[in-house]
Design a protein around this motif. Structure first.
Motif, mmCIF file in Angstrom:
data_model
loop_
_atom_site.group_PDB
_atom_site.id
_atom_site.type_symbol
_atom_site.label_atom_id
_atom_site.label_comp_id
_atom_site.label_asym_id
_atom_site.label_seq_id
_atom_site.Cartn_x
_atom_site.Cartn_y
_atom_site.Cartn_z
ATOM 1 N N ARG A 97 0.781 -1.170 0.381
ATOM 2 C CA ARG A 97 -0.203 -0.198 -0.088
ATOM 3 C C ARG A 97 1.164 1.274 0.199
ATOM 4 N NH1 ARG A 97 -1.556 -1.199 5.830
ATOM 5 N NH2 ARG A 97 -0.154 0.743 6.951
ATOM 6 N N GLN A 115 -4.773 5.388 3.083
ATOM 7 C CA GLN A 115 -4.328 4.307 2.548
ATOM 8 C C GLN A 115 -5.085 3.808 1.120
ATOM 9 O OE1 GLN A 115 -4.044 1.281 5.260
ATOM 10 N NE2 GLN A 115 -3.402 2.418 7.132
ATOM 11 N N GLY A 132 -4.093 0.801 -1.941
ATOM 12 C CA GLY A 132 -3.709 -0.214 -2.365
ATOM 13 C C GLY A 132 -4.178 -1.586 -3.040
ATOM 14 N N LEU A 153 -4.557 -4.319 2.226
ATOM 15 C CA LEU A 153 -4.927 -2.766 3.335
ATOM 16 C C LEU A 153 -4.875 -3.954 4.935
ATOM 17 C CD1 LEU A 153 -7.412 -0.941 1.382
ATOM 18 C CD2 LEU A 153 -4.884 -0.327 1.593
#
Length: 483
Positions: free
Chosen positions: A397, A449, A451, A454
């Motif tokens: 992430r 965040q 990605g 997580l």
């Protein structure tokens, strides 16, 4: 006399307010101070030494912060890697004292009980001291004046060899049904088991060695292999894992011939469930206890606990409603003992709501989960003045940091720079980074965040001022040691 404060419980019957990583003893349930702080403060008087605290290792930073907030002192903190019930916890403490040449009286008590009358407590302690000095194993019993099915009972018997006001334990009775509880109250001579004890350290160890030698022997090895310093003992995990799980009651008090009861009439409650919390809180004219943003109408004898949202209640009787950011619990007040079973059910489903609140406390501050989607998560992070997070890296992430207030010192790979209010930065995937608050006020940031993964176990630590570093190349689950 040395108080030994047992602070390792999870308080699952007070879910969803009490969670495994932030259990009830650290919550302010009956006033402005937490139950843990209240327990320590009522023991500050002449003749009482600073306490020894036994807690779960995951709670050590919470313990230290709550001690500092009230300027409370301890002699030592014993940190358990996991719970093995009360007998091993007390055995390790007693062995530590004996090893230091301190065969003193130990006052053992939980960190999460309520005692309203401090003077009455001190009178009971004075009487118990006389008995314990004679080698007796003292248990504090609360006179059973009404039938309760949630407590264990003690049947007492007169013994002319004991000090006046002290009686012998005739038998222990498991939690009875309502009919038997009523019979106990009617017959007299029965006490609720408060879970509070007093005995000399060597006396307890003699009884434990006789009746539960496996616990005794394992605790001897555990203490030898534990890491000790001036303020703490970090209990050796591998050895402690071999220790039998047992309580003081089962391991010693039900087997010894020297168990006696000192009456405790100090407004005691174990605050063990939502109905007992309703008992000890101030009520309105209709018998309702309301906390938070609550509007109640045509309702009686209810316990309504709000924690952010508006909670409105209409036409209810004898109902408990508890609202938190991520969970709500509604139960009949006569059925709240079933909350523990509900927590077990949720644990079996792998639900995180039994472990942590949305707001998670860390030694450097806290973070609050604001929103989450398939490939993003938003957190509000608060860092205390002078504190910093570990030097770390994430493999899956990236993170965007936006400063809301205060000043942030950001390390991102080879770069170290400052951000102030309304400024932001980007932390790419696999970048080694750290966040620090160099200022004198709290640092508040919003972290976004993004990605493919997580999960909180995507973290690798390289340096950490709190002793949580991860060897390079090894990831450690944040489920137990978070961010």
């Amino acid at each position: 006399m040395i108080p030994v404060i047992l602070s390792g419980g999870s308080g699952s019957r007070l879910w969803p307010l009490s969670r495994k990583q932030f259990p009830k003893q650290f919550l302010a349930l009956t006033g402005e101070q937490t139950l843990f702080q209240q327990t320590l403060e009522r023991l500050v008087f002449e003749g009482m030494q600073p306490p020894i605290v036994v807690c779960n290792k995951d709670h050590r930073f919470i313990v230290n912060e709550q001690l500092a907030n009230r300027k409370l002192e301890t002699q030592r903190i014993l940190m358990e890697p996991f719970g093995r019930n009360t007998a091993p916890a007390v055995a390790l403490t007693a062995m530590m004292l004996i090893s230091e040449g301190r065969d003193e009286l130990m006052l053992v008590l939980p960190a999460d009980h309520v005692l309203e009358d401090r003077k009455a407590l001190q009178r009971a302690l004075a009487l118990a001291t006389v008995a314990a000095e004679r080698g007796e194993m003292v248990l504090f019993g609360v006179p059973a004046l009404k039938p309760e099915t949630g407590y264990g009972y003690i049947k007492s018997a007169a013994d002319g060899l004991l000090p006046e006001g002290v009686s012998r334990v005739a038998s222990f009775v498991e939690k009875p049904d309502a009919k038997r509880a009523a019979e106990f109250v009617k017959s007299g001579g029965y006490f609720w088991n408060s879970g509070m004890f007093m005995f000399r350290a060597s006396r307890f160890l003699e009884e434990l060695k006789q009746h539960e030698p496996d616990i005794y022997d394992t605790c001897v090895l555990t203490l030898e292999r534990s890491q000790q310093d001036v303020d703490t003992i970090d209990i050796d995990e591998a050895t402690f894992a071999c220790c039998p799980d047992n309580s003081i009651d089962y391991a010693v008090m039900e087997k010894t011939q020297r168990a006696c009861v000192v009456p405790l009439t100090a407004g005691w409650s174990d605050v063990g469930c939502w109905s007992s919390l309703w008992d000890v809180n101030e009520k309105d004219v209709n018998g309702n206890v309301c906390k938070g943003d609550v509007v109640i109408q045509d309702s009686t004898n209810c316990m309504i606990h709000g924690n952010g949202k508006l909670v409105s209640v209409i036409g209810l009787d004898n109902i408990v409603v508890v609202e938190t950011k991520d969970a709500m619990m509604i139960a009949h007040k006569d059925k709240v003992q079933g909350v523990k079973q509900m927590v077990n059910t949720l644990n079996g489903q792998g639900r995180s709501e039994t472990q942590n609140h949305c707001e998670v406390y860390r030694p450097w501050g806290s973070y609050d989960s604001v929103d989450m989607g398939g490939r993003f998560q938003v957190k509000h992070i608060s860092v205390k003045p002078g504190a910093c997070l570990s030097l770390q890296m994430h493999h899956h992430r990236a993170e965007h940091w936006i400063v809301v207030s205060g000043t942030a010192e950001v390390t991102c790979d080879e770069n170290v720079f400052l951000l102030t209010e309304n400024q932001s930065t980007y932390i790419p995937i696999a970048s080694v980074h750290r966040l620090r608050n160099p200022g004198k006020i709290a640092l508040e940031i919003i972290e976004v965040q993004s990605g493919s993964y997580l999960g909180e176990d995507d973290i690798e630590r390289f340096e950490d001022v709190y002793g949580r570093s991860t060897p390079v190349g090894r990831s450690v689950s944040i489920k137990t040691i978070a961010q």
